[in-house]
Design an enzyme around this catalytic site. Structure first.
Site, PDB file in Angstrom:
ATOM      1  N   SER A   3       0.849  -1.185   0.000  1.00  0.00           N
ATOM      2  CA  SER A   3       0.000   0.000   0.000  1.00  0.00           C
ATOM      3  C   SER A   3       0.892   1.244   0.000  1.00  0.00           C
ATOM      4  O   SER A   3       1.672   1.428  -0.928  1.00  0.00           O
ATOM      5  CB  SER A   3      -0.958  -0.046   1.193  1.00  0.00           C
ATOM      6  OG  SER A   3      -2.006   0.884   1.038  1.00  0.00           O
ATOM      7  N   HIS A  43      -7.653  -5.489  -1.168  1.00  0.00           N
ATOM      8  CA  HIS A  43      -6.465  -4.795  -0.653  1.00  0.00           C
ATOM      9  C   HIS A  43      -5.889  -5.477   0.588  1.00  0.00           C
ATOM     10  O   HIS A  43      -4.735  -5.247   0.934  1.00  0.00           O
ATOM     11  CB  HIS A  43      -6.850  -3.343  -0.338  1.00  0.00           C
ATOM     12  CG  HIS A  43      -5.694  -2.420  -0.146  1.00  0.00           C
ATOM     13  ND1 HIS A  43      -4.792  -2.137  -1.153  1.00  0.00           N
ATOM     14  CD2 HIS A  43      -5.281  -1.693   0.937  1.00  0.00           C
ATOM     15  CE1 HIS A  43      -3.888  -1.282  -0.706  1.00  0.00           C
ATOM     16  NE2 HIS A  43      -4.151  -0.999   0.561  1.00  0.00           N
TER      17      HIS A  43
END
Length: 660
Positions: A522, A634
């Site tokens: 991320s 994610h």
């Protein structure tokens, strides 16, 4: 002799969470989550414990995930949510034995619930279609035809939603009351708004509800809390300002409501606080304004599952307990209404879930540290004494060698001190040289902590030293520190990380400076991309769920159109600034062999970010590979499909073994 940890040990680690103390203070329930390797799924079961004797019994056994256990006011039963029939429905189990009874069959399942003090009702929230009620049944189509999705707002998709990540249209979270005597449901809220069920007063006469009734939510970033009279539905606003607020809880005398939240002063980097609302006086004070650390748990880890720790807990004496992220720890803190605040648990650990008895003498705390995945403890607060109650990870700990990291701190160019940890390789021998991996966390407004991290232990087990630090932008330190990364991605944060590497090398002659690696996910993936575009010090790099191009991120991420402005300080009216902060701009400089890992259904940092970087590097004949993970979002590294979590870890290790 203990063996080295492996990627597959992820299957052997249990997560213990959700402690809930009974009204009599003598017993409790909690949840244990495990990963079933054969079924490739997570299962979570409900357990009961007698606090005086420590006797534990398992209450549920099915192939399901239990969540949100809550004792009835009379202490005779426990309600919980279970997905045993696909959707989360509400069940009740008697503490004296017998099968759990299913008490809802809602088409969308149950989002959350609260016992009414009367004991005969339960307040529930669930998604229902516009124009429908809780009791209306949705007709199932035998062969449903595909339907177009008409987009007319900007918050139309969200990471973690099944399918294409599209937010369901014309569906709103409403609140109702379930009457347990006949299982009838009476709807309480209406209107095309999303309602969250927050708290109920001790006399059952008032509800705290979260709802935002703005017509257009595209640029609205607030979560108003309302106090609603159950009988008249008269509303009183508790808070209605920019920022995020929730986790409300009534004091036992009903005079006060505590809740957690943060205003929008520093956008999503703003420190969280505990607020106290005086129900009669209709005034609010911030209880924790004097603490320059954030309320809540901002630690990143990869083995704790299904955590839903309370924002704040009251005692009968109107004292409060809450979590605080501070200096790499997540600690339990104590406060009184007159402003006395101090830590109620030691340094050097991560309290990731907790419950407190009504008299405030004892707490059940779920505790982890870098060499301890986490168990439940009975904690006598005043004496500071604790007794371990669960031992689900005992066999794992007896079998596997784990590495205790060393704390490090160093001063950076602007005078700030950066904190972090350094792990030696497992089986470390003096006089030998070892490679080092730099790990970078996501967020950026999260933090590495004194918590167990399987991935870091795995790298150490494979013979690598591991350096992980909390550069500017990380939580757990001052408000100025966490805000310092905004508008400066790739600036001071980059120098903080590289200064940490230099410091570690200067203090540890075992580090082989010719065999360095870097990885992160991320924001950590963004920073990995940035690093290899600005230095050739690393022999290999692995970028995960990353950002490579802020210009396209603005339009494709579920949060892109506002997060980009919050973090970079620019939008599409200033594409030059976005491009200057984009690692893709510096792709021609990349000489480090780079592995790109990304999930197909990541809508936070969409996979096109990885595709752009891969094709660009490949077209330049750079050493790059790209691995795509199907049907995951994610959160692959934390809650993803188990076998793909193992595959991800193996890909990382194999890449470093190949090039370092």
């Amino acid at each position: 002799m203990k063996r080295k940890l492996g990627a597959e040990d992820l299957f052997k680690i249990n997560s213990v969470s959700n402690p809930q103390i009974s009204p009599n203070g003598e017993e409790a329930v909690f949840i244990r989550t495990e990963i079933d390797e054969k079924d490739n799924k997570y299962y979570a079961h409900l357990f009961h414990i007698q606090l005086a004797t420590g006797t534990i019994s398992q209450w549920t056994y099915g192939k399901e995930r239990i969540s949100s256990p809550n004792w009835s006011p009379d202490g005779q039963s426990v309600a919980f949510l279970s997905n045993r029939d696909e959707k989360n429905q509400l069940y009740i189990i008697n503490k004296n034995g017998g099968e759990a009874k299913k008490v809802t069959t809602l088409d969308s399942g149950v989002n959350s619930f609260l016992w009414d003090p009367s004991n005969g009702k339960i307040w529930i929230s669930s998604k229902i279609k516009s124009g429908k009620t809780f009791t209306d049944k949705v007709e199932k189509e035998d062969k449903p035809l595909p339907k177009a999705y008409v987009v007319d707002g900007m918050k139309y998709k969200m990471d973690g939603i099944d399918g294409a990540g599209l937010v369901p249209q014309d569906s709103y979270s409403q609140i109702a009351v379930l009457n347990l005597n006949d299982e009838s449901i009476d709807q309480f809220t209406t209107g095309e708004y999303q309602h969250s069920l927050q708290a109920i007063s001790p006399d059952g006469k008032k509800l705290v509800v979260g709802v935002n009734r703005a017509d257009n939510l595209d640029y609205v970033f607030k979560s108003p809390l309302l106090l609603i009279d159950v009988e008249t539905k008269e509303e009183t606003t508790i808070v209605d300002q920019n920022g995020y607020y929730g986790g409300a809880a009534f004091s036992f005398d009903g005079k006060y409501i505590a809740y957690a939240g943060s205003d929008h002063s520093y956008k999503n980097a703003t420190h969280g606080n505990i607020y106290i609302y005086d129900v009669e006086g209709k005034t609010t004070v911030s209880l924790t304004d004097g603490i320059d650390s954030p309320v809540g748990d901002y630690a990143v880890a990869d083995t704790q599952q299904g955590i839903s720790s309370p924002a704040v807990v009251w005692t009968a004496a109107n004292e409060l307990y809450f979590q605080l992220s501070t200096m790499g720890d997540v600690r339990l803190y104590y406060a009184t209404l007159d402003g006395a605040i101090y830590p109620a648990s030691p340094e050097g650990e991560h309290i990731y879930d907790y419950a407190v008895t009504k008299d405030g003498k004892f707490a059940l705390i779920a505790v982890s540290n870098p060499t301890f995945p986490g168990e439940l403890f009975n904690y006598e607060i005043a004496a500071g004494e604790r007794k371990q109650l669960t031992h689900f990870n005992e066999e794992f700990l007896k079998e596997v060698e784990l590495v205790q990291p060393s704390d490090i701190s160093y001063e950076v160019s602007d005078g700030n001190t950066v904190y972090g940890w350094l792990m030696k390789p497992a089986g470390f021998e003096e006089g030998k040289k070892y490679p080092l991996i730099v790990e970078i966390h996501g967020g950026p407004h999260t933090m590495y902590a004194n918590s167990f991290f399987h991935e870091l232990q795995l790298l150490a087990a494979k013979g690598y030293g591991v350096l992980y630090v909390n550069p500017r932008g990380s939580h757990g330190y001052s408000q100025a520190f966490v805000d310092a990364v905004r508008g400066d991605y790739g600036g001071g944060d980059y120098t903080d990380i590289m200064a940490g590497l230099d410091y570690a090398i200067s203090q540890n002659d075992w580090i082989d400076t010719e065999r360095l690696g870097v990885t992160g996910g991320s924001y950590g993936g963004f920073m990995t991309n940035w690093i290899v575009g600005h230095t050739n010090r690393f022999k290999a790099a692995v970028t995960q769920r990353s950002i490579s191009n802020w210009i396209s991120f603005f339009g494709v991420s579920d949060i892109g159109y506002y997060f980009t402005d919050w973090q970079i300080g620019a939008d599409m009216q200033d594409p030059e600034k976005l491009w200057n902060h984009s690692p893709l701009k510096y792709a021609k400089n990349i000489e480090t062999p780079l592995l790109i890992l990304h999930s197909e259904k990541d809508f936070r940092c969409p996979i096109e970010q990885a595709e752009q970087l891969y094709i660009t590097l490949k077209s330049m004949n750079k050493q790059v590979e790209f691995v795509r993970f199907p049907d995951n979002n994610h959160n692959l590294s934390r809650t993803g499909t188990p076998n793909l979590r193992i595959e991800r870890l193996n890909q990382i290790v194999q890449w470093f073994e190949k090039y370092i």
